[in-house]
Design a protein around this motif. Structure first.
Motif, short mmCIF file in Angstrom:
data_model
loop_
_atom_site.label_atom_id
_atom_site.label_comp_id
_atom_site.label_asym_id
_atom_site.label_seq_id
_atom_site.Cartn_x
_atom_site.Cartn_y
_atom_site.Cartn_z
N SER A 267 32.99 38.98 45.12
CA SER A 267 32.07 38.46 44.10
C SER A 267 32.79 38.27 42.77
CB SER A 267 30.89 39.42 43.93
OG SER A 267 31.32 40.66 43.39
N LEU A 268 33.74 39.17 42.47
CA LEU A 268 34.53 39.00 41.25
C LEU A 268 35.40 37.75 41.33
CD1 LEU A 268 35.63 42.69 40.50
CD2 LEU A 268 33.86 41.37 39.35
N CYS A 269 35.93 37.47 42.50
CA CYS A 269 36.74 36.26 42.69
C CYS A 269 35.89 35.00 42.45
CB CYS A 269 37.35 36.23 44.09
SG CYS A 269 38.67 37.44 44.34
N VAL A 270 34.66 35.03 42.95
CA VAL A 270 33.76 33.88 42.73
C VAL A 270 33.51 33.70 41.24
CG1 VAL A 270 31.43 33.00 43.12
CG2 VAL A 270 32.71 34.06 45.00
N GLU A 271 33.28 34.81 40.53
CA GLU A 271 33.01 34.73 39.10
C GLU A 271 34.25 34.24 38.33
OE1 GLU A 271 31.21 37.59 35.54
OE2 GLU A 271 31.44 38.34 37.59
N MET A 272 35.44 34.75 38.70
CA MET A 272 36.65 34.31 38.03
C MET A 272 36.92 32.83 38.29
SD MET A 272 39.44 37.42 38.23
CE MET A 272 39.33 37.64 40.00
N ASP A 273 36.66 32.38 39.51
CA ASP A 273 36.87 30.98 39.83
C ASP A 273 35.95 30.09 38.99
OD1 ASP A 273 38.03 28.88 41.71
OD2 ASP A 273 35.89 28.63 42.08
N ARG A 274 34.72 30.54 38.81
CA ARG A 274 33.78 29.76 37.99
C ARG A 274 34.25 29.68 36.54
NH1 ARG A 274 29.91 31.13 34.60
NH2 ARG A 274 30.10 33.34 35.13
N LEU A 275 34.77 30.82 36.03
CA LEU A 275 35.20 30.85 34.62
C LEU A 275 36.49 30.07 34.39
CD1 LEU A 275 34.43 34.57 33.70
CD2 LEU A 275 33.14 32.55 33.02
#
Length: 233
Positions: free
Chosen positions: A68-76
């Motif tokens: 989930s952190l990877c998804v958030e970092m990818d979005r940012l």
């Protein structure tokens, strides 16, 4: 470069910068990797006993959190204005995602091994349960298996003895041919030098003795092979 990522990632609440989220993800990766290593050490040091279920559950939760952190970092990182910054953070996110996938594969393999051990234990228990009720049948099967193994061993030893006998007979046959040639040469030489008939008869008698010894050896070899075969049966 991480400072640029943080300015572009604002508005994410408590985790408003890429740098903070990345550091959080790396900490969870290290913690999860240590937990997986402890899980595997427990597995092998306990002779395949099942580890505490809460440890596996904690690892699964941490892996989900990393993803989930990877998804958030990818979005940012997609919102970063600089292409060089976007590429840098994309590589970092991909690295964390690969580590999470590797941890997930390790946990999946552990789960498969655990399920396999449980199935094997269940099958052994069922076999033992049937064995207690059908001990006579199992005894018959065991005796038949032992008989088949003994027959295979006897056949193998008989084959080895047969090959040995064939090798001996082949060697003796070669010796016989050489003796015949030597005998013929000796007769030619003796006839040439004109030795007496008594000397020739003496040589022929010696040749017959050699033949008796040869046949006796062949008969003895056959007897030994038969004795080995009957003994193994």
């Amino acid at each position: 470069m991480e400072g640029g990522g943080g300015g572009a990632g604002g508005g994410g609440g408590g985790r408003s910068t890429l740098s903070e989220i990345y550091q959080d993800a790396k900490k969870v990766v290290l913690r999860t990797r240590d937990a997986v290593e402890r899980l595997e050490r427990f597995e092998y040091s306990s002779a395949g006993m099942e580890s505490p279920p809460e440890l596996s559950s904690s690892i699964a939760r941490d892996i989900t959190h990393i993803q989930s952190l990877c998804v958030e970092m990818d979005r940012l990182c997609r919102s970063l204005p600089s292409k060089s910054h976007r590429d840098l953070w994309k590589r970092k996110v991909e690295q964390v995602a690969e580590e999470a996938e590797s941890l997930k594969q390790s946990l999946d393999k552990y789960s498969l091994r655990t399920q396999r051990r449980m199935m094997e234990a269940k099958e052994r228990a069922e076999l033992l349960g049937r064995a207690n009720g059908d001990s006579h049948v199992l005894k018959i099967f065991d005796e038949e298996a032992q008989a088949m193994q003994s027959a295979r061993s006897s056949a193998r030893m008989l084959e080895e003895a047969s090959l040995t006998g064939e090798a001996i007979l082949s060697a003796m046959s070669g010796s016989r041919e050489r003796l015949k040639k030597a005998h013929r040469k000796a007769l030619d030489v003796l006839n040439t030098v004109g030795l007496s008939n008594s000397v020739l008869r003496l040589i022929e008698r010696r040749h017959r003795v050699d033949n008796w010894i040869k046949y006796a050896g062949m008969i003895l070899t056959i007897i030994i092979v038969i004795i080995i075969w009957r003994w193994k049966r």
